[in-house]
Scaffold this motif. Structure first.
Motif, mmCIF file in Angstrom:
data_model
loop_
_atom_site.group_PDB
_atom_site.id
_atom_site.type_symbol
_atom_site.label_atom_id
_atom_site.label_comp_id
_atom_site.label_asym_id
_atom_site.label_seq_id
_atom_site.Cartn_x
_atom_site.Cartn_y
_atom_site.Cartn_z
ATOM 1 N N ASP A 46 0.869 -1.187 -0.022
ATOM 2 C CA ASP A 46 0.038 0.021 0.071
ATOM 3 C C ASP A 46 0.872 1.253 0.152
ATOM 4 O OD1 ASP A 46 -2.320 -1.532 0.072
ATOM 5 O OD2 ASP A 46 -2.297 -1.739 2.126
ATOM 6 N N ALA A 56 6.515 -12.431 -0.418
ATOM 7 C CA ALA A 56 5.458 -11.888 0.409
ATOM 8 C C ALA A 56 4.535 -10.765 -0.452
ATOM 9 C CB ALA A 56 6.073 -10.935 1.567
ATOM 10 N N SER A 90 11.851 -1.751 8.970
ATOM 11 C CA SER A 90 10.815 -1.247 9.884
ATOM 12 C C SER A 90 9.385 -0.637 9.221
ATOM 13 C CB SER A 90 11.368 -0.161 10.855
ATOM 14 O OG SER A 90 12.365 -0.606 11.457
ATOM 15 N N PHE A 91 8.341 -1.323 9.835
ATOM 16 C CA PHE A 91 7.139 -0.657 9.385
ATOM 17 C C PHE A 91 6.757 -1.553 8.029
ATOM 18 C CE2 PHE A 91 8.558 2.747 12.170
ATOM 19 C CZ PHE A 91 7.628 2.516 13.208
ATOM 20 N N ASP A 124 4.577 -4.075 6.298
ATOM 21 C CA ASP A 124 3.822 -5.057 6.539
ATOM 22 C C ASP A 124 4.268 -6.284 5.787
ATOM 23 O OD1 ASP A 124 2.178 -3.564 8.427
ATOM 24 O OD2 ASP A 124 0.290 -4.028 7.320
ATOM 25 N N PRO A 125 4.523 -6.268 4.257
ATOM 26 C CA PRO A 125 4.529 -7.379 3.538
ATOM 27 C C PRO A 125 5.744 -8.384 4.452
ATOM 28 C CG PRO A 125 4.503 -5.476 2.205
ATOM 29 C CD PRO A 125 4.440 -5.000 3.526
ATOM 30 N N LEU A 142 6.972 -8.236 7.246
ATOM 31 C CA LEU A 142 6.753 -8.472 8.588
ATOM 32 C C LEU A 142 5.404 -9.383 8.996
ATOM 33 C CD1 LEU A 142 7.652 -5.166 10.360
ATOM 34 C CD2 LEU A 142 8.991 -7.207 10.587
ATOM 35 N N LEU A 143 4.612 -9.352 8.011
ATOM 36 C CA LEU A 143 3.507 -10.304 8.356
ATOM 37 C C LEU A 143 3.623 -11.636 7.742
ATOM 38 C CD1 LEU A 143 0.557 -7.715 7.415
ATOM 39 C CD2 LEU A 143 0.824 -9.197 9.558
ATOM 40 N N GLU A 144 4.678 -11.485 6.761
ATOM 41 C CA GLU A 144 5.232 -12.831 6.323
ATOM 42 C C GLU A 144 5.944 -13.753 7.263
ATOM 43 O OE1 GLU A 144 4.236 -14.064 3.303
ATOM 44 O OE2 GLU A 144 5.882 -15.078 2.461
#
Ligand code: SF4
Ligand code: SF4
Lengths: 405, 426
Positions: free
Chosen positions: A126, A321, A352-353, A355-356, A358-360
């Motif tokens: 995003d 990811a 840092s920050f 999402d792709p 870190l969520l993976e």
């Protein structure tokens, strides 16, 4: 830049090794110059010499063959690393957004991207998606395209849609360059990129088999050079490096064999990669500058070249990811890499920050746990200047692997 | 909402929700299949077509936030390796799952028989359902909704979505539910959707009155509840929106302002347009900060995440799959930044707002990345002052009441100062 060869020059009397060592150093120095040149001197010169245009693209992947076939130069834009002071970019992004978009904005607002004639923003998250809209309003006069890569990988669904996306940018590139992209030209470009990918794969094979001959920091610089150099120049550079480094006799260290994973967009600073190496890690694979390896196999050069590009994306691109893969086990590809490259541990490095990435992460960690592969993780930012704690963490990780494996 | 003043529509909505969760708790014994999906791009009419029941993890997460559960759930997710940097809705939902999946009504939620990954307007949705897929090992239908990168829905985008619904989603739903797709039933549901949408839009646009009879952000989140979640296309939703419209009309006739949890709002001093989702963990406190100051939100973007109906879109029963495709593509977070700027500026003008405020959510990239740019652009275009506050959806660690209150107060003072300036000029 230190001499890249660890042999004792002069003492061994092996002058060819010494020559290759300095050749490697020279290549690495050239790459570093390109890496540091945020003003894109090479791009300007290339444009002048070729009387043509340059198309920039954000991570991770765009089919550069289409830009090349229009006679233009694809330029990878991966942020500004740790060498640019962010003056205006911070006014565009809150502190809880990753660093890459603010440095890209800074590059844009400071005029460093003026030599780029158009921009592609691939659909990987995003932040990059929203950056495309920001770019439209800030740099309205330029070509800006959000490239929606398919998440439904069925040929009749996502494949059809993607082909249409490619058809549109093909027409756009023809308009911008004033040059028709015939099927033959496109096939030729595909061939040129296939050759480049083969060299990249060769380099990664050497890196895995003899990590001391292709240290991660050098490979990274070579890959980053591919962001700006024309594919032809980049291929020559890779050939030069491969041939030079194969002749060096660098000391093999008793390091831990590591894969670095999760750093596919905002790139860790070079100093961080060197710190990992100094901490006793042979990074035998990574997902940095993935555009050079996004497509795993040669793209077909027969038949319809647009179909070939679509097929390459749908069936031959890496697991990442940012891409939805139906009906496959999470982490399968990473585990296969670990097994085929005799990897002893995985270091997950996420901006840092992000999402792709870190969520993976927890899903991949679970997969590695099931496969009995060691792992550790940290977060970074492209502009971080202190690597002490990461170096300690990586050192402890490498030591524990060497001790217990 | 408190018992201060419960209007019939509120009671109706409460009953609808309770009934839905009752059905969910009995779903397995009743042999009904359960589909988890997201608010933006939800295909509620289609799910109902197969007599399946939807669960919306975002709604569960926000409910957990409102019930004070999210802190514990987020901690649980972080214990399982989830980073403190990522979307807190995902962590809240995942933590809830790990703690037994007890829903907002205290009953256990059924496991999904299918995940409908309506990949609309937010990248994180994809990761979220991948995480759930790992847990539940159930089939996933990926519905990739292309982004309006160039500010339009093209023929090819529409065809791609329709083809996915026709060739992937419907066959999977038929297989899982054991029921055949019934196009007439879908058309009838879409007709009801459009009727409810008319009344929702009427309600939202009632804020153009002075004083505004509604708060289109804090109150608005209740108004969008049925249509953004499990009830679009149902007769209940039609009835709810009819009742709501009547009630709001009554308030206009009586010259009344919005109803807040602390009773009817007194004086309308500031009319604001707000961008971004609210904070849920301190929702009432957050709202109170506004209504105590006489600030009413007359339009908001958050009430458009599940459909931008006020710009003319209605579900069209004559082109059932195409209309679903257009619906998905048109949700607010699927609009590009220039479109968002355009819409917000339009709200400021049309609703005669005194200010434009952004509540930036720390863990939501989809909304937040680019908001500082939006702020400047809307200010420049409309000439109204912009305000910026920061909080989080469901992570109480990022709700600093004192800080937000301070910022809000100084912002409202700035509006006052601007007003005085204007009076002085004239
Ligand atoms: S670092 Fe991550 S969040 Fe930031 S732009 Fe890249 S992929 Fe997106
Ligand atoms: S990132 Fe934002 S839009 Fe996406 S799931 Fe999280 S809260 Fe929702």
């Amino acid at each position: 830049m230190e001499h890249a060869c660890d042999c004792e020059r002069g003492a061994s009397g092996d002058s060819s090794c010494a020559d290759s060592g300095s050749e490697v150093s020279e290549i690495v120095r050239r790459c570093e110059e390109l890496y540091d040149d945020l003003d894109l001197g090479y791009v300007k010169k290339w444009k002048e010499e070729h009387r043509s245009k340059a198309i920039g693209f954000l991570p991770i992947y765009v089919p550069r063959e289409l830009i090349h076939a229009a006679g233009m130069l694809p330029v990878g834009i991966m942020g500004a690393g740790d060498s640019l002071e962010i003056i205006r970019g911070d006014a565009y992004y809150q502190s809880y957004i990753c660093h890459l978009p603010r440095s890209v904005i800074e590059l844009g607002l400071s005029g460093r991207l003026d030599c780029i004639d158009g921009f592609l923003f691939p659909s990987i998250c995003d932040v990059i998606r929203n950056l495309s809209g920001m770019w439209m309003s800030l740099f309205g006069g330029k070509y800006v395209k959000y490239l929606d890569l398919p998440q439904n990988l069925a040929p009749a669904l996502g494949g059809k849609f993607y082909r249409h996306e490619l058809t549109r940018i093909r027409a756009d590139f023809e308009r911008i360059s004033g040059r028709e992209i015939t099927d033959d030209r496109l096939r030729k470009s595909i061939r040129t990129y296939n050759q480049n990918s083969r060299l990249v794969r060769d380099l990664f094979r050497i890196r895995s088999e003899t990590p001391e001959l292709a240290p991660a920091s050098e490979v990274h610089l070579l890959m980053r050079a591919g962001n700006v150099l024309s594919v032809e120049d980049h291929s020559s550079l890779l050939m030069e490096y491969i041939s030079a480094t194969m002749k060096t006799k660098r000391k093999k260290m008793d390091n831990a064999r590591i894969v670095l994973h999760g750093a596919f967009c905002e790139q860790p600073p070079l100093g961080l990669l060197r710190s990992l190496e100094n901490a006793g890690c042979d990074i035998v694979d990574d997902d940095l500058v993935l555009v050079n390896r996004w497509i795993k196999d040669p793209v077909s050069t027969s038949g319809d070249p647009m179909d070939a590009l679509v097929d390459a994306y749908l069936h031959h691109s890496v697991a990442n990811a940012s891409k939805y893969i139906a009906d496959d086990e999470k982490g399968r590809e990473l585990i296969e890499t670990c097994r085929s490259k005799r990897v002893e541990g995985v270091i997950f490095a996420a901006p840092s920050f992000c999402d792709p990435s870190l969520l993976e992460l927890p899903m991949l960690q679970d997969a590695l746990d099931r496969a009995g592969i060691e792992h550790t993780n940290f977060r970074y930012s492209e502009d971080m200047g202190q690597f002490h704690s990461i170096r300690e963490q990586a050192g402890t990780f490498a030591d524990s692997i060497k001790l217990w494996s | 909402m408190s018992d201060v003043q419960k209007e019939p529509s509120m009671v109706k909505q409460k009953d609808m929700i309770a009934d839905h969760f009752r059905k969910l708790s009995r779903a397995k014994e009743d042999g009904r299949k359960v589909v988890y999906t997201f608010v933006p791009g939800n295909l509620t009419e289609l799910i109902a077509n197969f007599d399946m029941l939807p669960v919306l993890p975002e709604i569960n997460a926000l409910q957990s936030g409102m019930r004070g559960k999210s802190k514990e759930y987020i901690a649980e997710a972080e214990k399982h390796g989830h980073s403190e940097d990522v979307c807190t809705y995902v962590k809240c939902d995942y933590g809830m799952l790990k703690k037994g999946n007890v829903g907002p009504t205290g009953e256990k939620l059924p496991e999904p028989d299918m995940l409908l990954l309506s990949y609309t307007g937010c990248f994180t949705f994809m990761k979220w359902f991948e995480i759930l897929r790992e847990e539940y090992k159930c089939p996933v239908a990926m519905l990739h909704v292309p982004y309006q990168g160039e500010g339009e829905i093209t023929k090819e985008m529409r065809e791609y979505i329709v083809a996915q619904i026709r060739d992937d989603v419907i066959p999977m739903m038929e297989k899982i539910s054991g029921n055949k797709f019934d196009e007439d039933k879908l058309k009838a549901a879409l007709r009801r959707s459009a009727a409810a949408e008319d009344d929702l839009v009427w309600t939202l646009e009632s804020a153009k009155h002075r004083p505004s009879p509604i708060d289109a952000y804090f109150g608005g989140v209740y108004y969008i509840g049925p249509i953004f979640s499990s009830f679009r296309g149902s007769s209940d939703a039609v009835e709810y929106y009819r009742m709501l419209r009547e009630e709001v009309k009554g308030r206009i006739d009586r010259g009344e302002g919005p109803i807040t949890p602390d009773g009817p709002m007194r004086e309308e001093k500031y009319r604001l347009v707000v961008e971004g989702p609210p904070n849920w963990t301190s929702f009432r406190q957050f709202w109170k900060m506004f209504h105590e100051e006489g600030a009413v939100v007359v339009a908001s973007s958050y009430t458009k995440v599940g459909g931008v109906y006020d710009q003319g879109f209605r579900h069209n029963p004559d082109a059932p799959l195409e209309t679903l495709a257009d619906y998905c593509s048109g949700c607010y977070t699927n609009l590009n930044l220039p479109q968002r700027i355009e819409l917000l500026s339009k709200y400021v003008t049309e609703y005669e707002a005194d200010g434009f405020m952004i509540n930036s959510i720390k863990s939501c990239n989809s909304f937040s990345a680019g908001q500082l740019h939006i702020l400047r652009e809307v200010q420049d275009r409309t000439g109204v002052a912009g305000g910026f506050i920061e909080s989080d959806l469901v992570d109480p660690r990022y709700f600093s009441a004192a800080n937000i209150k301070n910022r809000l107060e100084s912002y409202l003072q700035m509006i006052d100062a601007k007003r005085k300036e204007l009076i002085a000029v004239h």
